[in-house]
Design an enzyme around this catalytic site. Structure first.
Site, PDB file in Angstrom:
ATOM      1  N   GLU A  95     -16.634  -4.304 -32.516  1.00 35.03           N
ATOM      2  CA  GLU A  95     -15.236  -4.158 -32.107  1.00 35.03           C
ATOM      3  C   GLU A  95     -14.759  -5.399 -31.348  1.00 35.03           C
ATOM      4  O   GLU A  95     -15.555  -6.187 -30.850  1.00 35.03           O
ATOM      5  CB  GLU A  95     -15.058  -2.938 -31.185  1.00 35.03           C
ATOM      6  N   ARG A 127     -14.303   7.081 -22.090  1.00 33.68           N
ATOM      7  CA  ARG A 127     -14.748   5.690 -21.998  1.00 33.68           C
ATOM      8  C   ARG A 127     -13.560   4.798 -22.298  1.00 33.68           C
ATOM      9  O   ARG A 127     -12.534   5.246 -22.824  1.00 33.68           O
ATOM     10  CB  ARG A 127     -15.892   5.392 -22.965  1.00 33.68           C
ATOM     11  N   ASN A 180     -11.746   1.832 -24.411  1.00 32.96           N
ATOM     12  CA  ASN A 180     -11.850   1.434 -25.814  1.00 32.96           C
ATOM     13  C   ASN A 180     -11.234   0.062 -26.013  1.00 32.96           C
ATOM     14  O   ASN A 180     -11.723  -0.918 -25.429  1.00 32.96           O
ATOM     15  CB  ASN A 180     -11.196   2.484 -26.715  1.00 32.96           C
ATOM     16  N   GLU A 217     -14.429  12.124 -29.089  1.00 29.99           N
ATOM     17  CA  GLU A 217     -13.366  12.025 -30.092  1.00 29.99           C
ATOM     18  C   GLU A 217     -12.765  13.387 -30.435  1.00 29.99           C
ATOM     19  O   GLU A 217     -12.474  13.692 -31.597  1.00 29.99           O
ATOM     20  CB  GLU A 217     -13.891  11.320 -31.361  1.00 29.99           C
ATOM     21  N   ASN A 244      -6.037   2.691 -29.535  1.00 23.00           N
ATOM     22  CA  ASN A 244      -6.544   1.511 -30.235  1.00 23.00           C
ATOM     23  C   ASN A 244      -5.466   0.449 -30.401  1.00 23.00           C
ATOM     24  O   ASN A 244      -4.278   0.751 -30.496  1.00 23.00           O
ATOM     25  CB  ASN A 244      -7.083   1.888 -31.622  1.00 23.00           C
ATOM     26  N   ASP A 255      -7.292   1.193 -36.569  1.00 24.51           N
ATOM     27  CA  ASP A 255      -8.195   0.819 -35.473  1.00 24.51           C
ATOM     28  C   ASP A 255      -7.560  -0.348 -34.717  1.00 24.51           C
ATOM     29  O   ASP A 255      -6.407  -0.276 -34.330  1.00 24.51           O
ATOM     30  CB  ASP A 255      -9.577   0.492 -36.042  1.00 24.51           C
TER      31      ASP A 255
END
Length: 296
Positions: free
Chosen positions: A18, A103, A105, A124, A151, A199
């Site tokens: 990522e 968390r 991201n 999720e 995201n 994403d």
């Protein structure tokens, strides 16, 4: 239209690669493997690679101004300074201590030097995710909430529009941005059709929005009006984010992941989790550095 063919430049085998960022002064790309708890560096000029282990899941890294090869790193519960020389992580700010299931991201730095980032439910499932901005004095201000997975915050070249993805709802939102960074007028910019969930993303110098699709085998490019104008196919399903780099900012670097793939799918997608590259038709925007809200 020329078909763009991504090439795997580093088969690093990241479980959840990522957040690539381009460091022009190093001619290098940094990115994270969230589930692998690692931070990676790939040097475009020499092909050199380097990997650091993180103490927890690193959601993103963002260059820190006036610090030699130092980054802000988002991990569960806080923002940390990550020093590539020592490999140390120093906690700077607590984030969502009351939400132990969350968390951090995706994140990015806007052209003015302010950090934007999101949180998410690590399972999720629950809409406990929030989009944040760090202001001049270091306050971490919630900008929007109610996301299962946040995201891709990214901004238009004129700094007037912020784009943000609701991954689970498969929607790309656009917001108006005030001079003080406040957001308003949330609206649907694009809805993903076909396979995949939006994403990470990036905006090029002409204001076109590039969206990586997890489970979609591609990156999509949208005009500033929200019209789909191009698709870049990948040899693996989970494309997670992209960054513009190279001397002319026309080389795209894209992270991928093997998370969620079965053993048979991984065998059919041997490059899943690799770092990919392809050429863009126009330059991207320069990578900004965090200038506000952190002790220098």
């Amino acid at each position: 239209m020329k078909l763009r063919i991504p090439v795997c430049v580093w088969p690093v085998n990241a479980e959840l690669g990522e957040g690539p960022v381009w460091r022009a002064e190093e001619n290098a790309v940094y990115f994270v493997d969230i589930k692998g708890r690692q931070i990676h560096r790939w040097s475009g000029g020499l092909g050199d690679t380097q990997t650091w282990n993180a103490p927890d899941q690193p959601g993103f890294v963002a260059p820190l101004a006036n610090r030699d090869r130092a980054f802000i790193c988002g991990m569960p519960g806080g923002l940390y300074r990550f020093d590539t020389g020592s490999g140390q992580f120093i906690k700077l700010k607590d984030i969502e201590a009351h939400l132990p299931g969350n968390r951090l991201n995706d994140g990015f730095v806007d052209a003015s030097g302010h950090l934007w980032f999101g949180s998410m439910d690590d399972a999720e499932e629950q809409p406990t995710g929030t989009l944040y901005r760090v202001n001049d004095s270091g306050e971490v201000l919630a900008q929007d909430n109610g996301y299962v997975i946040t995201n891709g915050p990214a901004m238009s070249p004129d700094r007037r529009t912020l784009y943000h993805n609701d991954t689970m709802q498969r929607v790309v939102y656009a917001f108006d941005v005030a001079e003080d960074g406040a957001l308003s007028n949330r609206r649907t910019f694009a809805t993903i059709s076909g396979d995949g969930h939006p994403d990470g993303m990036a905006v090029d110098s002409e204001g076109f929005v590039w969206v990586a699709l997890f489970g979609g085998w591609r990156i999509e490019r949208y005009s500033p009006a929200g019209e789909l104008v191009e698709q870049v196919p990948f040899p693996c399903a989970n494309v997670t984010k992209l960054a513009f780099g190279g001397d002319d900012l026309q080389t795209v670097y894209a992270s991928t992941a093997w998370k969620g793939l079965s053993a048979a799918e991984r065998q059919r997608q041997p490059q899943a989790g690799g770092l990919f590259s392809f050429r863009a038709p126009v330059p991207g925007q320069p990578q900004a550095q965090c200038k506000w809200g952190f002790a220098q």
